[in-house]
Design an enzyme around this catalytic site. Structure first.
Site, PDB file in Angstrom:
ATOM      1  CB  CYS A   1       8.164   2.340   2.982  1.00 28.23           C
ATOM      2  SG  CYS A   1       6.597   2.357   3.848  1.00 28.23           S
TER       3      CYS A   1
ATOM      4  CG  LEU B   1      -1.648  -1.258   1.582  1.00 23.72           C
ATOM      5  CD1 LEU B   1      -2.338  -1.125   2.930  1.00 23.72           C
ATOM      6  CD2 LEU B   1      -2.660  -1.552   0.488  1.00 23.72           C
TER       7      LEU B   1
ATOM      8  CE  LYS C   1       6.704  -3.329   1.271  1.00 22.17           C
ATOM      9  NZ  LYS C   1       5.767  -3.017   2.309  1.00 22.17           N
TER      10      LYS C   1
END
Ligand code: UGA
Length: 450
Positions: A266, A156, A210
């Protein structure tokens, strides 16, 4: 299905609200008393488009419950999702204290609880091997036939998280068990389309995928940012260069927008974490290290261009910053390039005026009276010596440039997000610097006409 999500932060809350919106019954556990109270009164503690409305909707429909802690009732869930924070530690590695505390809590509660079977999955970004460690803890507690471990990383983006949840490019499930994979297929059934594959891989592959995705995107940005610097020297145009690169389907057009550097909670964290993961395996990830150091350098390069436009110094100058959030449509300022700019300008003795559509409160909480906030770009530009466009909010895309210039002390415009062209800035009377498009000074006679 019944879902328990541990952590009502960014990932946890968005997932909780969206799963509930899909029709599942969700309990979201937030143990921070302040956040818990806010969530219970259906208030989102941060700004994220669409989230507030959906939170009210699913709470009113009794599909989302906010709870302060994990109880044995949570073993009625089909899936328990770990969505606690995994911040960067001083060494650059992900700090898993919250995550392992949550697992210990689940194990302790499970010992006295009566339940058949539950899937326990990570959603937070965790180092490769974390799923195996959780598995080992569960085996040691002799619960491995009742608690089945999985990894289901999230992709997201802040600012479009709700949209992203409902339109995933892929759903990744890391697990040793086909039964667990079937549970996830049910969980995402309302979402899953043939074109958006749900993929079954090992725990390690899911966890690595990821970091790989985030680091690759960060590397793309660092690459284009280095080329922007080169374009300044060569007199080439970075916007056109990026567009031409992106037309090649093998490269793709996304994440080639030059910037003062990537920020947020992130990319900086995950690039460092992947670097550490490599080090632990004695694999030096040269490309990753280069992407990190190019990003560290980018803001210094940008600041040097600002100083050049201001004839070498910012001391005692007033600088207007447009945008302090790390990207548009969020109030998040974590690792924002704007903070690095503010720190550098303050230590060089500049006065700072700024505006941001959503991040004023967070910025003021950090800097207090060291910076001056304004609710509009025009007020923020008053008596200023330079405007610096840092975040590409829509509110900054159609500025009335002559009006801005009229209220300023000196007409200097620095665009680090390539929203404007030298032509439009110069016809409004601005000397300008555009990242990857170099400097442009308005000839004296033109400047005096405006
Ligand atoms: C990123 C990923 O894009 C998500 O897929 C991932 O789920 C998320 O991290 C996460 O790990 O939770 P996010 O940090 O919210 O999402 O924002 P991005 O849109 O990726 O932007 C990150 C930074 O890169 C921003 O500072 C942005 O300005 C910068 N950026 C992005 C550029 O400088 N140029 C670009 O072309 C794109």
């Amino acid at each position: 299905m019944n879902i328990t999500i541990i952590g009502g932060g960014y990932v946890g809350l968005v997932s909780a609200v969206c799963f509930a919106d899909m029709g599942h019954f969700v309990t979201c556990i937030e143990n921070n008393p302040k956040k818990h109270t806010l969530l219970q009164s259906k208030e989102v503690p941060f700004f994220e488009p669409e989230l507030s409305e959906k939170l009210s909707h699913v709470c009113n429909a009794d599909r989302l419950t906010i709870a302060p802690g994990f109880t044995d009732n949570d073993f009625n869930a089909d899936v328990i999702i770990l969505a606690v924070g995994t911040p960067m530690s001083d060494s650059g590695e992900a700090d898993l204290t919250y995550l392992f505390n949550a697992v210990k809590d689940i194990i302790a509660t499970a010992k006295g609880a009566d339940f058949e079977r539950v899937v326990l999955t990570t959603k937070s970004t965790v180092p490769v091997g974390t799923g195996r460690k959780i598995n080992a803890m569960i085996q040691e507690a002799q619960l491995s036939d009742k608690i089945l471990v999985a990894s289901n990383p999230e992709f997201l983006r802040e600012g479009s998280a709700v949209y992203d949840f409902f339109h995933p490019d892929r759903i990744i499930i890391g697990t040793d068990s086909t039964t667990v994979f079937e549970t996830f297929k049910q969980l995402y059934k309302g979402l899953h389309k043939d074109t958006r594959p749900i993929v079954h891989v090992s725990l390690e592959t899911a966890e690595l995928s990821k970091y790989a995705a985030n680091t690759f995107l960060a590397t793309k940005i660092s690459f284009i940012n280095e080329l922007a610097i080169l374009c300044d020297q060569l007199g080439a145009d970075i916007k056109q260069t990026a567009k031409l690169m992106g037309l090649d389907g093998r490269i793709g057009k996304y994440f080639l927008n030059p910037s003062p550097g990537y920020g947020g909670s992130c990319f900086p964290k995950d690039t460092h974490a992947l670097q550490s993961i490599g080090k632990h395996q004695d694999v030096h990830l040269n490309v990753v290290s280069a992407a990190i150091s190019a990003n560290d350098h980018q803001i210094h390069y940008c600041i040097s261009q600002l100083k050049t436009l201001l004839h070498g110094t910012v001391a005692d100058k007033t600088v207007t910053i447009l945008g302090t959030s790390f990207k548009p449509n969020t109030d998040d300022i974590r690792e924002s390039a704007s903070l690095k700019l503010i720190d550098a300008l303050l230590s060089d003795g500049a006065n700072i005026q700024f505006t941001d559509p959503k991040a004023i409160d967070n910025t003021m909480a950090l800097y207090g009276s060291k910076v001056t906030p304004f609710s509009s770009s025009y007020n923020a530009a008053e008596n200023s010596d330079a405007i610096v466009l840092m975040t590409e909010w829509n509110a900054f895309r159609s500025l009335d440039l002559p009006r801005l210039k009229r209220v300023m002390n000196q007409a200097n415009f620095i665009d680090f997000r390539l929203i404007y062209s030298h032509d439009e800035l110069s016809s409004a009377g601005f000397n300008s610097y555009i990242l990857g498009k170099g400097h442009h000074r308005v000839p004296q006679n033109v400047s005096s006409l405006n």
